[in-house]
Design a protein around this motif. Structure first.
Motif, PDB file in Angstrom:
ATOM      1  N   ARG A  19       0.826  -1.209   0.000  1.00 37.71           N
ATOM      2  CA  ARG A  19       0.000   0.000   0.000  1.00 37.71           C
ATOM      3  C   ARG A  19       0.859   1.258   0.000  1.00 37.71           C
ATOM      4  NH1 ARG A  19      -5.279  -1.301   0.533  1.00 37.71           N
ATOM      5  NH2 ARG A  19      -5.893   0.828   0.999  1.00 37.71           N
ATOM      6  N   PHE A  20       2.113   1.125   0.381  1.00 37.62           N
ATOM      7  CA  PHE A  20       3.014   2.272   0.345  1.00 37.62           C
ATOM      8  C   PHE A  20       4.446   1.767   0.204  1.00 37.62           C
ATOM      9  CE2 PHE A  20       2.492   1.164   4.782  1.00 37.62           C
ATOM     10  CZ  PHE A  20       3.782   1.168   5.273  1.00 37.62           C
TER      11      PHE A  20
ATOM     12  N   PHE B 202       1.350   8.722  -7.703  1.00 40.29           N
ATOM     13  CA  PHE B 202       1.983   8.617  -6.395  1.00 40.29           C
ATOM     14  C   PHE B 202       2.213  10.006  -5.798  1.00 40.29           C
ATOM     15  CE2 PHE B 202       3.648   5.128  -9.039  1.00 40.29           C
ATOM     16  CZ  PHE B 202       3.179   4.044  -8.314  1.00 40.29           C
ATOM     17  N   ARG B 203       2.297  10.052  -4.486  1.00 36.70           N
ATOM     18  CA  ARG B 203       2.690  11.290  -3.812  1.00 36.70           C
ATOM     19  C   ARG B 203       4.197  11.429  -3.993  1.00 36.70           C
ATOM     20  NH1 ARG B 203       4.561  12.405   1.460  1.00 36.70           N
ATOM     21  NH2 ARG B 203       4.293  14.598   1.947  1.00 36.70           N
TER      22      ARG B 203
END
Length: 101
Positions: free
Chosen positions: A5-6, A46-47
């Protein structure tokens, strides 16, 4: 096995002293693709941030970035994240006695 998830992709450059923030950002961006369409795909999905630790020799010192480098950061969809640190000063002394005036 599920998808994460990250995660994190990280690129860094030398931490020589004294540092020229703008030159370091130019070097960092120069080590990546200049194709803005690829950046838009990444930052759309994405960030993404450009994290910079800035160490100042004392309180009330300034730092600036040229419009060109600000535009380069923005064109890539990057968030600029600055952590700014100043040398310890004695708050009980007036600024002229701290070398700050």
């Amino acid at each position: 096995m599920g998808l994460a998830r990250f995660g994190l992709w990280s690129l860094s450059i030398s931490q020589d002293q004294p540092g020229d923030l703008e030159a370091k950002i130019v070097a960092l961006l120069g080590a990546t693709t200049q194709d803005l369409s690829r950046w838009h795909v990444l930052t759309g999905r994405f960030r993404a941030e450009l994290f910079c630790g800035v160490f100042m020799p004392g309180m009330n010192w300034g730092i600036n970035l040229s419009p060109a480098i600000q535009a380069a950061i923005g064109q890539r969809g990057l968030e600029l994240d600055l952590d700014i640190y100043a040398a310890d000063v004695d708050d009980s002394l007036p600024p002229q006695d701290q070398g700050l005036a």
